[in-house]
Write a protein that holds these residues in place. Sequence first.
Motif, PDB file in Angstrom:
ATOM      1  N   PHE A   1       0.840  -1.200   0.000  1.00 32.65           N
ATOM      2  CA  PHE A   1       0.000   0.000   0.000  1.00 32.65           C
ATOM      3  C   PHE A   1       0.876   1.251   0.000  1.00 32.65           C
ATOM      4  O   PHE A   1       1.751   1.411   0.837  1.00 32.65           O
ATOM      5  N   GLY A   2       0.627   2.120  -0.943  1.00 26.49           N
ATOM      6  CA  GLY A   2       1.334   3.391  -0.986  1.00 26.49           C
ATOM      7  C   GLY A   2       2.558   3.408  -1.875  1.00 26.49           C
ATOM      8  O   GLY A   2       3.125   4.475  -2.106  1.00 26.49           O
TER       9      GLY A   2
ATOM     10  N   ILE B   1       0.239   2.431  -8.804  1.00 24.72           N
ATOM     11  CA  ILE B   1       0.275   2.711  -7.360  1.00 24.72           C
ATOM     12  C   ILE B   1      -0.495   1.610  -6.658  1.00 24.72           C
ATOM     13  O   ILE B   1      -1.665   1.389  -6.957  1.00 24.72           O
ATOM     14  N   TYR B   2       0.172   0.922  -5.733  1.00 26.16           N
ATOM     15  CA  TYR B   2      -0.538  -0.043  -4.894  1.00 26.16           C
ATOM     16  C   TYR B   2      -1.433   0.747  -3.952  1.00 26.16           C
ATOM     17  O   TYR B   2      -0.948   1.628  -3.231  1.00 26.16           O
ATOM     18  N   ASP B   3      -2.731   0.436  -3.959  1.00 21.40           N
ATOM     19  CA  ASP B   3      -3.645   1.328  -3.249  1.00 21.40           C
ATOM     20  C   ASP B   3      -4.643   0.636  -2.320  1.00 21.40           C
ATOM     21  O   ASP B   3      -5.694   1.177  -2.028  1.00 21.40           O
ATOM     22  N   GLN B   4      -4.276  -0.559  -1.833  1.00 21.13           N
ATOM     23  CA  GLN B   4      -5.150  -1.191  -0.840  1.00 21.13           C
ATOM     24  C   GLN B   4      -4.298  -1.900   0.203  1.00 21.13           C
ATOM     25  O   GLN B   4      -3.300  -2.547  -0.140  1.00 21.13           O
ATOM     26  N   LYS B   5      -4.689  -1.784   1.487  1.00 21.96           N
ATOM     27  CA  LYS B   5      -3.857  -2.336   2.551  1.00 21.96           C
ATOM     28  C   LYS B   5      -4.046  -3.830   2.726  1.00 21.96           C
ATOM     29  O   LYS B   5      -3.120  -4.545   3.102  1.00 21.96           O
ATOM     30  N   ASP B   6      -5.266  -4.328   2.469  1.00 18.74           N
ATOM     31  CA  ASP B   6      -5.594  -5.711   2.833  1.00 18.74           C
ATOM     32  C   ASP B   6      -5.575  -6.694   1.663  1.00 18.74           C
ATOM     33  O   ASP B   6      -5.844  -7.880   1.851  1.00 18.74           O
TER      34      ASP B   6
ATOM     35  N   THR C   1      -3.761  -4.597  -4.841  1.00 19.39           N
ATOM     36  CA  THR C   1      -4.551  -3.875  -5.834  1.00 19.39           C
ATOM     37  C   THR C   1      -3.739  -2.657  -6.258  1.00 19.39           C
ATOM     38  O   THR C   1      -3.020  -2.096  -5.447  1.00 19.39           O
TER      39      THR C   1
ATOM     40  N   TRP D   1      -3.544   0.986  -9.065  1.00 21.35           N
ATOM     41  CA  TRP D   1      -4.169   1.884 -10.036  1.00 21.35           C
ATOM     42  C   TRP D   1      -3.141   2.190 -11.112  1.00 21.35           C
ATOM     43  O   TRP D   1      -1.993   2.511 -10.806  1.00 21.35           O
TER      44      TRP D   1
ATOM     45  N   ALA E   1      -8.420   0.781 -12.524  1.00 26.18           N
ATOM     46  CA  ALA E   1      -8.111  -0.009 -11.342  1.00 26.18           C
ATOM     47  C   ALA E   1      -7.715  -1.423 -11.746  1.00 26.18           C
ATOM     48  O   ALA E   1      -8.320  -2.015 -12.630  1.00 26.18           O
TER      49      ALA E   1
END
Lengths: 189, 189, 189
Positions: free
Chosen positions: A78-79, A107-112, A115, A117, A138
């Motif tokens: 994430f991030g 950009i990795y955009d999910q913590k769990d 995923t 974008w 996405a």
Amino acid sequence: MASKHEISTLFVTIFLLLILGSSGSPRKSMRSRRPCKEMVFYFHDIIYNGKNSKNATSAIVGAPAWGNHTILAKYNHFGNLVVFDDPITLDNNLHSPPVGRAQGFYIYDQKDIFTAWLGFSFVFNSTAHKGSINFAGADPLMNKTRDISVIGGTGDFFMTRGIATIMTDSFEGEVYFRLRVDIKFYECW
Amino acid sequence: MASKHEISTLFVTIFLLLILGSSGSPRKSMRSRRPCKEMVFYFHDIIYNGKNSKNATSAIVGAPAWGNHTILAKYNHFGNLVVFDDPITLDNNLHSPPVGRAQGFYIYDQKDIFTAWLGFSFVFNSTAHKGSINFAGADPLMNKTRDISVIGGTGDFFMTRGIATIMTDSFEGEVYFRLRVDIKFYECW
Amino acid sequence: MASKHEISTLFVTIFLLLILGSSGSPRKSMRSRRPCKEMVFYFHDIIYNGKNSKNATSAIVGAPAWGNHTILAKYNHFGNLVVFDDPITLDNNLHSPPVGRAQGFYIYDQKDIFTAWLGFSFVFNSTAHKGSINFAGADPLMNKTRDISVIGGTGDFFMTRGIATIMTDSFEGEVYFRLRVDIKFYECW
């Protein structure tokens, strides 16, 4: 013969009403879900890990407070913002002659879950293709297939729109992945 | 007169078949490559270098492991993400009254040559223009001209699509550059 | 009857000329400014500040030379890149069941006022909606309403284009904000 004539006139009138009706209402019915062009490509991403600067085609350039620019961050990266310049091939072989470059970022955009974008272009400059195809969308990359948007194109792909279906064709730890991209254009010019 | 009548009916029938045929097939033939609107603008980018905070209109906000946020990285700035808020002018003079702002980002995305990926908007709020034009695409900036996509617009540019041709009009080291943008809209509303 | 016949033929001819004329000229007149679909959603952003890792839905991942990745930078956060994975709800209650996720990024891109550039998707995977809507555009967030572009869609939102009007529905310091998004699609398939 008179009735034949009247039928003809009626025919024209109904037809006119249909046309006028459809142009005023949302243009839903005029659109075809049959692609006007289809293409399949592969692209290959080798992420910089501090040791592979010669072969790397991408690099971490953004990270959350708990991350750095050499190792992908915890919490499913994430991030992490990654910039890439990846070779495009016609088959799934990294060593096949590249027919273009896939350039942009994810950009990795999910913590769990993993995923990302995506914002990138396919850039071609060969006898086969000249021009670019622009993508955004996405990428829930744990799904077998993911659809993103073709938001425009230039040169041979002038003003195109469509859908690109992405499949992870190979994934080797956090060093290499290969994506298969099935592009279906629904607007050609 | 009977034959005249039959000709008329035949005419309508052929026409119907043509229309029905074209609406079912890809809509290629319906599209015009003649722009519905054309505009030319310039925008001016002064990148922050640690010493010019007053004049700078852009700043490095992402960098690879081997870079930092004050000096553009080696390897053709690969991995540098730059955010900008640049004045738009009607001519090539930095000191002309700005007619809008070019706002967004570019990422240098190739190690062996200067190339960037752009995502930005032209934002207008004057008596001449109100609204925004949204752009995305690859910018191989060593080429004399580069085409990117107009992916949408708002206000006066409601729902537009088109092609923007970018030319580097001036380039002063790593401090200042000026781009000329020739916008051709092919979808107007 | 002869005159009736001639009127019919004349009618067809005029109609033909109209159709042929409109297909050659820019397609402006064929386009409807009446939405083919409308939707309203809310989404909720809780930015990571070093202390709220459990609840945070977004994080700073890019910053200018004078900033860091835990606190939004001075000069109206100019240069801060934020990645987000925000819940989408049907009403303005953060605790309502999420119907999807808003995923992507924003970059603060102006020094003298709060303004951002957005690239993100609404991702749906429920019985109500499956698919994604892709957005891009400038967000001058001090304005009451801001328009960005719907640049594409997939699944239930296949190939859509339109305008999304964003309103800041709530803003609590630099911890939480809630956006209302009124989506008007003008191209449906």
